[in-house]
Write a protein that holds these residues in place. Structure first.
Motif, PDB file in Angstrom:
ATOM      1  N   ALA A 578       0.524  -0.818  -0.068  1.00 17.36           N
ATOM      2  CA  ALA A 578       0.049   0.194  -0.037  1.00 17.36           C
ATOM      3  C   ALA A 578       1.007   1.365   0.102  1.00 17.36           C
ATOM      4  CB  ALA A 578      -1.137   0.253   1.179  1.00 17.36           C
ATOM      5  N   ARG A 579       2.296   1.266   0.748  1.00 18.84           N
ATOM      6  CA  ARG A 579       2.957   2.278   0.893  1.00 18.84           C
ATOM      7  C   ARG A 579       3.665   2.658  -0.614  1.00 18.84           C
ATOM      8  NH1 ARG A 579       6.347   4.290   4.697  1.00 18.84           N
ATOM      9  NH2 ARG A 579       8.313   5.143   3.860  1.00 18.84           N
ATOM     10  N   THR A 580       3.553   1.501  -1.562  1.00 16.58           N
ATOM     11  CA  THR A 580       4.657   2.051  -2.643  1.00 16.58           C
ATOM     12  C   THR A 580       3.692   1.914  -3.848  1.00 16.58           C
ATOM     13  OG1 THR A 580       6.246  -0.264  -2.662  1.00 16.58           O
ATOM     14  CG2 THR A 580       5.160   0.689  -4.817  1.00 16.58           C
ATOM     15  N   GLU A 581       2.062   1.975  -3.373  1.00 14.21           N
ATOM     16  CA  GLU A 581       1.180   2.465  -4.215  1.00 14.21           C
ATOM     17  C   GLU A 581       0.569   3.855  -4.205  1.00 14.21           C
ATOM     18  OE1 GLU A 581      -1.525   0.003  -4.127  1.00 14.21           O
ATOM     19  OE2 GLU A 581      -1.418  -1.807  -4.786  1.00 14.21           O
ATOM     20  N   ALA A 582       1.360   4.082  -3.022  1.00 15.26           N
ATOM     21  CA  ALA A 582       0.501   5.512  -2.560  1.00 15.26           C
ATOM     22  C   ALA A 582       1.627   6.218  -3.242  1.00 15.26           C
ATOM     23  CB  ALA A 582       0.773   5.912  -1.414  1.00 15.26           C
ATOM     24  N   ILE A 583       3.146   6.052  -3.194  1.00 17.72           N
ATOM     25  CA  ILE A 583       3.880   6.507  -4.006  1.00 17.72           C
ATOM     26  C   ILE A 583       3.826   6.657  -5.143  1.00 17.72           C
ATOM     27  CG2 ILE A 583       6.226   7.162  -3.766  1.00 17.72           C
ATOM     28  CD1 ILE A 583       6.902   5.718  -0.573  1.00 17.72           C
ATOM     29  N   ASP A 584       4.063   5.717  -5.396  1.00 14.31           N
ATOM     30  CA  ASP A 584       3.876   5.422  -7.297  1.00 14.31           C
ATOM     31  C   ASP A 584       3.024   6.553  -7.776  1.00 14.31           C
ATOM     32  OD1 ASP A 584       5.800   4.105  -6.856  1.00 14.31           O
ATOM     33  OD2 ASP A 584       5.039   2.377  -7.278  1.00 14.31           O
ATOM     34  N   GLY A 585       1.846   6.610  -7.141  1.00  9.28           N
ATOM     35  CA  GLY A 585       0.249   7.388  -7.451  1.00  9.28           C
ATOM     36  C   GLY A 585       0.603   8.776  -7.531  1.00  9.28           C
ATOM     37  N   PHE A 586       1.247   9.274  -6.414  1.00  7.88           N
ATOM     38  CA  PHE A 586       1.376  10.330  -6.539  1.00  7.88           C
ATOM     39  C   PHE A 586       2.856  10.897  -7.480  1.00  7.88           C
ATOM     40  CE2 PHE A 586       4.221  13.617  -4.502  1.00  7.88           C
ATOM     41  CZ  PHE A 586       3.768  15.068  -4.372  1.00  7.88           C
ATOM     42  N   VAL A 587       3.436   9.941  -7.360  1.00 12.51           N
ATOM     43  CA  VAL A 587       4.916  10.300  -8.076  1.00 12.51           C
ATOM     44  C   VAL A 587       4.605   9.900 -10.285  1.00 12.51           C
ATOM     45  CG1 VAL A 587       6.619   9.901  -9.165  1.00 12.51           C
ATOM     46  CG2 VAL A 587       6.760   9.914  -6.619  1.00 12.51           C
ATOM     47  N   ASN A 588       3.095   9.220 -10.111  1.00 14.05           N
ATOM     48  CA  ASN A 588       3.155   8.815 -11.765  1.00 14.05           C
ATOM     49  C   ASN A 588       1.778   9.519 -12.451  1.00 14.05           C
ATOM     50  OD1 ASN A 588       5.949   8.010 -11.658  1.00 14.05           O
ATOM     51  ND2 ASN A 588       5.144   5.702 -10.167  1.00 14.05           N
ATOM     52  N   ASP A 589       0.949   9.847 -11.327  1.00 12.78           N
ATOM     53  CA  ASP A 589      -0.432   9.979 -11.746  1.00 12.78           C
ATOM     54  C   ASP A 589      -0.460  11.970 -11.829  1.00 12.78           C
ATOM     55  OD1 ASP A 589      -3.108  10.552 -12.455  1.00 12.78           O
ATOM     56  OD2 ASP A 589      -3.896   9.065 -11.053  1.00 12.78           O
TER      57      ASP A 589
END
Length: 716
Positions: A578-589
């Motif tokens: 969940a942590r990785t998904e949150a960071i990737d969402g902020f960085v890439n979306d």
């Protein structure tokens, strides 16, 4: 004989009835008025009152013609007679206009109708036996006197001390309207001109500008350019620099350069206190008053009046008549919706200021990029006096006329029109554009006021904590029997008392102490901090939001959801996935604007340099913890200067903690440079905060003349 006399008498009575009817209604009123205007024109002069009368007669002729045509109760011959009389009035209007062609602009569909014209129209209608619609009277009154209007006592005193505000007629020509372009629809093409791109949306600014602001204060070069432009006479600005480039200082010093005092500043509530502090720093010779609530504490004789949008409805009445020579609207995108009450109030105040002073300083501050939905800037351009509801005005229309182009010229017109608008005062610089001016990393404090019951409760709790510390101090002082006498405050004892309080607070499970107080302050700041973060996200893109406590994070996420902003969250109870998904969402979306981070869970190990702005909603107990959070965006790969916005609750222990953190940061720097000083941890800041709180309370006692027994310091 008798019958002939009777017939003559009947004919005379019929003629009198016709003449009586001819003198009834609005038409005779209009006929007398138009003859008066015609007489003034024949004498070669048309004063302002005659021009107003000309305009009102023209308006009422149109209205009466429409009414007569729609009157099915009258006979056809009566309607024809009435229309014939109206045509006669219109003919006189036309003949009068041939003597002064500028009168034709007063009859245009887009002609501005002033207060004097509205009053005269209502008066003519009443004299003609026509009762105006109630809505007309109510709307006219509502423009000036809001339902919740207040009038602070000190403002009354200011008015009495200077009852005559001399109007400025030096720039009457600045209110000119289109002439050669009068038949063209211009606002649409002006807005569309920004969709075609072109040069940077920044007016020419003086290259050689002094960065000295007086009193040892120094401006950055890009700030000094705007101040220099104001010194050279430029008076309207859409200052759209990115957040972090010092728009507040530019506005205050531009007002100083332009002599635009008294100055009205309209701001969001979250930055109201910050504006007062910045004013005290940049223009210390000017008095500033912050308007709260109903304005009981307003200084009516101040130079700078700071008011927030939320309470503007209560004060717009007296603010409009105070005689401001300048007005600044911060976060000006707040007025984009012209149907909103706050937009209408801002535009009303701007109109009042421009009506009295031909060239006031008007500044709209917003970090929103100009190219984002240019239609949203319609209200801002109107605030600045560049346009009204339908046409460009003043210097803008003059500049468009000088191009010799029309919208029919296509790309040539759009490019020239865009330049004309930009040169009215659009200033847009990005951090990357002025990177040499600003440090690569800086912490900008954002003081906020904790209003209402929550703020009062926190300040009362702080007073209770201070009182408890004072009581412990006096008890300890009274029970000591050995040592040397100390005059005044025994600072060694103060530190011991603070230490005892800190030990008790660390072990206590309930009750008010320094930790619970700081947490309550964080909860009270949550909405304000989130609101500011939302503004940043709207203005410059992605923002990192840091908080210590879960309930503060929850409150912030609620604000972001209400604002329609997408966000992700990094918390301590998350799984690695969940942590990785949150960071990737902020960085890439690109649609995710904010990431809400826990200081403890996200303070290390994250790479979030896709953002260059960070909000610290709660204070850390150490500078190291604060620095670790900032380093999530200030790291290798960051190509823009970084700004950390630290939200601080004014008039609370929050301010003391911020000062202590900064002092420890200086100590850490000295230690890294080779000093033998020992760098403390969080307990030191907690202890020093209590020491400062107790010391301030004891000094307040001394100042109030509270009797004090001699103290002794133990020799043990």
């Amino acid at each position: 004989m008798a019958r002939r006399a009777q017939r003559r008498g009947g004919a005379q009575r019929s003629q009198r009835r016709v003449r009586d009817l001819d003198n009834e209604g609005i038409i005779p009123i209009l006929a007398r008025a138009v003859r008066e205007v015609e007489g003034s024109a024949q004498r070669g002069s048309l004063p302002g009152s005659a021009r107003t009368k000309f305009q009102v007669v023209g308006l009422l002729v149109r209205e009466e013609r429409a009414r007569v045509k729609a009157d099915t109760d009258s006979t056809e011959s009566h309607r024809a007679e009435q229309l014939k009389r109206l045509d006669g009035i219109a003919t006189i209007l036309a003949k009068t206009a041939t003597r002064d062609t500028t009168l034709l602009y007063l009859l245009g569909e887009d002609a501005e109708i002033g207060d004097e014209a509205r009053d005269l129209r209502l008066d003519m209608l009443r004299r003609g036996g026509v009762e105006p619609e109630p809505a007309e009277i109510e709307d006219d009154a509502a423009e000036v006197v809001p339902d919740r209007g207040v009038l602070p006592t000190s403002v009354v005193s200011r008015r009495l001390s200077n009852p005559f505000l001399q109007p400025d007629f030096s720039g009457v020509d600045l209110r000119q309207r289109p002439r050669r372009l009068a038949g063209w629809e211009l606002l649409g093409p002006l807005f569309r001109s920004f969709e075609y791109g072109g040069a940077s949306a920044c007016m020419p600014l003086p290259e050689h500008a002094s960065t000295a602001a007086g009193g040892g204060r120094v401006l950055m070069h890009h700030q000094a350019q705007v101040v220099a432009a104001a010194s050279e006479g430029h008076r309207t600005y859409l200052l759209a620099d990115e957040p972090g480039l010092g728009k507040t200082a530019q506005a205050l010093l531009a007002a100083e350069a332009a002599g635009a005092f008294p100055l009205l500043v309209v701001v969001p509530n979250v930055v109201k206190t910050s504006w007062a502090r910045e004013a005290a720093h940049w223009v210390p010779d000017r008095t500033v008053t912050v308007i709260h609530g109903d304005g009981e504490a307003v200084d009516g004789f101040a130079d700078i009046f700071v008011v927030n949008y939320e309470i503007l409805d209560r004060h717009v009445g007296w603010l409009g008549g105070l005689g401001f020579r300048g007005m600044v609207v911060d976060e000006a995108h707040f007025i984009k919706n012209k149907a909103s009450q706050r937009s209408q109030h801002v535009l009303h105040l701007s109109e009042r200021i421009r009506a009295r002073y031909a060239r006031p300083l008007l500044m709209a501050l917003t970090g929103t990029p100009l190219i984002n939905d240019i239609e949203d800037f319609r209200a801002i351009w109107q605030f600045l006096g560049w346009i009204d509801d339908k046409v460009p005005l003043g210097p803008l229309v003059a500049a468009l006329e000088e191009t010799g182009l029309t919208p029919a010229d296509g790309p040539s017109f759009y490019g020239a029109a865009r330049t004309c608008v930009v040169n009215q005062g659009i200033v847009r610089r990005r951090k990357v554009d002025v990177a040499s001016d600003i440090p690569a990393r800086r912490v900008a404090d954002l003081p906020v006021e904790l209003d209402g019951a929550v703020g009062r409760s926190i300040r009362e709790a702080e007073r209770e904590l201070a009182a408890r510390l004072v009581s412990r101090y006096h008890t300890a002082m009274a029970t000591r029997t050995s040592g040397r006498t100390v005059e005044g405050i025994d600072h060694e004892l103060v530190r011991r008392v603070a230490g005892w309080e800190l030990e008790d607070s660390s072990s206590a499970k309930d009750g008010e102490n320094v930790f619970t107080m700081v947490r309550r302050i964080g909860q009270a700041k949550a909405g304000l901090a989130a609101d500011y973060a939302a503004q940043l996200a709207r203005n410059v893109g992605k923002v990192v939001f840091f908080a210590k406590h879960v309930d503060v994070m929850d409150a912030a996420e609620k604000v972001f959801a209400e604002r329609g902003l997408r966000y992700t969250s990094v918390r301590g109870d998350q799984s690695a996935k969940a942590r990785t998904e949150a960071i990737d969402g902020f960085v890439n979306d690109p649609e995710v604007s904010v990431i809400v981070c826990s200081l403890m869970a996200a303070g290390v190990g994250l790479n979030l340099q896709v953002a260059s702005n960070l909000v610290l909603a709660e204070l850390s107990w150490t500078d190291a913890e604060q620095t670790q959070a900032i380093d999530r965006i200030h790291r290798i790969g960051q190509d823009e200067p970084v700004t950390a916005w630290r939200v601080i609750a004014s008039q609370t222990i929050d301010t003391r903690i911020a000062e202590l953190i900064d002092s420890k940061a200086g100590l850490a720097a000295r230690a890294l440079d080779g000093s033998d000083e020992e760098v403390g941890g969080s307990a030191d800041v907690q202890l020093e905060a209590l020491v400062t709180l107790l010391t301030d309370a004891l000094r307040a006692e001394e100042a109030a003349g509270v009797p004090r027994v001699n103290t002794v310091t133990s020799i043990a």
